[in-house]
Design a protein around this motif. Structure first.
Motif, mmCIF file in Angstrom:
data_model
loop_
_atom_site.group_PDB
_atom_site.id
_atom_site.type_symbol
_atom_site.label_atom_id
_atom_site.label_comp_id
_atom_site.label_asym_id
_atom_site.label_seq_id
_atom_site.Cartn_x
_atom_site.Cartn_y
_atom_site.Cartn_z
ATOM 1 N N ALA A 57 0.827 -1.211 0.000
ATOM 2 C CA ALA A 57 0.000 0.000 0.000
ATOM 3 C C ALA A 57 0.859 1.258 0.000
ATOM 4 C CB ALA A 57 -0.929 -0.007 1.208
ATOM 5 N N ARG A 58 1.935 1.247 0.782
ATOM 6 C CA ARG A 58 2.826 2.410 0.847
ATOM 7 C C ARG A 58 3.438 2.696 -0.526
ATOM 8 N NH1 ARG A 58 7.873 3.894 1.109
ATOM 9 N NH2 ARG A 58 8.745 1.810 0.966
ATOM 10 N N CYS A 59 3.943 1.669 -1.171
ATOM 11 C CA CYS A 59 4.543 1.862 -2.493
ATOM 12 C C CYS A 59 3.519 2.306 -3.523
ATOM 13 C CB CYS A 59 5.236 0.587 -2.949
ATOM 14 S SG CYS A 59 6.836 0.366 -2.181
ATOM 15 N N ALA A 60 2.335 1.745 -3.471
ATOM 16 C CA ALA A 60 1.285 2.144 -4.410
ATOM 17 C C ALA A 60 0.935 3.620 -4.224
ATOM 18 C CB ALA A 60 0.050 1.279 -4.229
ATOM 19 N N ARG A 61 0.827 4.056 -2.976
ATOM 20 C CA ARG A 61 0.500 5.462 -2.715
ATOM 21 C C ARG A 61 1.624 6.389 -3.150
ATOM 22 N NH1 ARG A 61 -1.261 3.363 2.134
ATOM 23 N NH2 ARG A 61 0.585 4.138 3.179
ATOM 24 N N ILE A 62 2.842 6.052 -2.819
ATOM 25 C CA ILE A 62 3.989 6.916 -3.119
ATOM 26 C C ILE A 62 4.206 7.041 -4.624
ATOM 27 C CG2 ILE A 62 6.513 7.037 -2.988
ATOM 28 C CD1 ILE A 62 6.282 5.885 -0.159
ATOM 29 N N LEU B 110 -6.641 0.546 -1.704
ATOM 30 C CA LEU B 110 -5.283 0.678 -1.182
ATOM 31 C C LEU B 110 -5.191 1.894 -0.326
ATOM 32 C CD1 LEU B 110 -3.234 -0.383 -4.314
ATOM 33 C CD2 LEU B 110 -3.608 -1.689 -2.260
ATOM 34 N N TYR C 252 -4.440 -0.990 -11.460
ATOM 35 C CA TYR C 252 -4.651 -0.334 -10.172
ATOM 36 C C TYR C 252 -6.129 -0.384 -9.788
ATOM 37 C CZ TYR C 252 -4.219 3.110 -6.438
ATOM 38 O OH TYR C 252 -4.230 3.739 -5.212
ATOM 39 N N SER D 195 2.077 6.001 -7.189
ATOM 40 C CA SER D 195 0.916 5.937 -8.078
ATOM 41 C C SER D 195 0.740 7.188 -8.917
ATOM 42 C CB SER D 195 -0.354 5.665 -7.281
ATOM 43 O OG SER D 195 -0.634 6.728 -6.405
ATOM 44 N N GLU D 196 1.078 8.335 -8.375
ATOM 45 C CA GLU D 196 0.867 9.577 -9.121
ATOM 46 C C GLU D 196 1.598 9.551 -10.455
ATOM 47 O OE1 GLU D 196 2.087 14.203 -8.583
ATOM 48 O OE2 GLU D 196 1.174 13.216 -6.855
ATOM 49 N N GLY E 46 -7.389 -2.559 -6.723
ATOM 50 C CA GLY E 46 -8.035 -1.785 -5.660
ATOM 51 C C GLY E 46 -9.408 -2.330 -5.311
#
Length: 136
Positions: A106-111, A136, A126, A113-114, A130
């Motif tokens: 989840a951390r990697c996806a958030r960091i 996520l 995604y 994803s942009e 999700g």
């Protein structure tokens, strides 16, 4: 160990002798080769499944090792599609109380994803993952 994946069990047994396991998975099959349309297991999926097996059999040093390999792969060889493909393995193979892989995925996806959601293939994965993983 009935019902456990043979390639994953082989990794665990190998770990007991060498304190490591092989990450190469493309040539391995459990019973039959997968259909040509299905992708082979990625290294992240392998690490997630190895982690789940280590948790299942309560082999703490093996689960710590598998988690470290999962995190290193996310950090050093970032591929958004590979990462997203590993999420179902992370969320479906361990109890919700076992957080290391879930938190890291989840951390990697958030960091990341942009930047990566600009790709159509990544955005599609995604959204699918999700929905499967409860967001996520």
């Amino acid at each position: 160990m009935t019902g456990d994946s043979l390639p994953i069990v082989k990794r665990m047994l190998g770990f007991f002798y060498t304190v490591d396991y092989d990450e190469v998975v493309a040539a391995e099959v459990e019973d039959e080769p997968p259909p040509a349309t299905l992708p082979t297991m990625s290294p992240l999926q392998l690490h997630a499944r190895v982690f789940a097996l280590a948790d299942k059999y309560d082999v703490a040093h093996f689960s710590v090792f598998a988690h470290a390999k999962y995190c290193a792969r996310l950090r050093d060889f970032w591929d958004p599609v590979e990462s997203l493909r590993s999420v179902p393995d992370v969320y479906e193979t361990t109890p919700s109380s076992i957080r290391p892989h879930r938190d890291e995925a989840a951390r990697c996806a958030r960091i990341r994803s942009e930047k990566t959601l600009e790709r159509d293939d990544v955005e599609r994965f995604y959204e699918d993952v999700g929905a499967t993983a409860g967001g996520l």
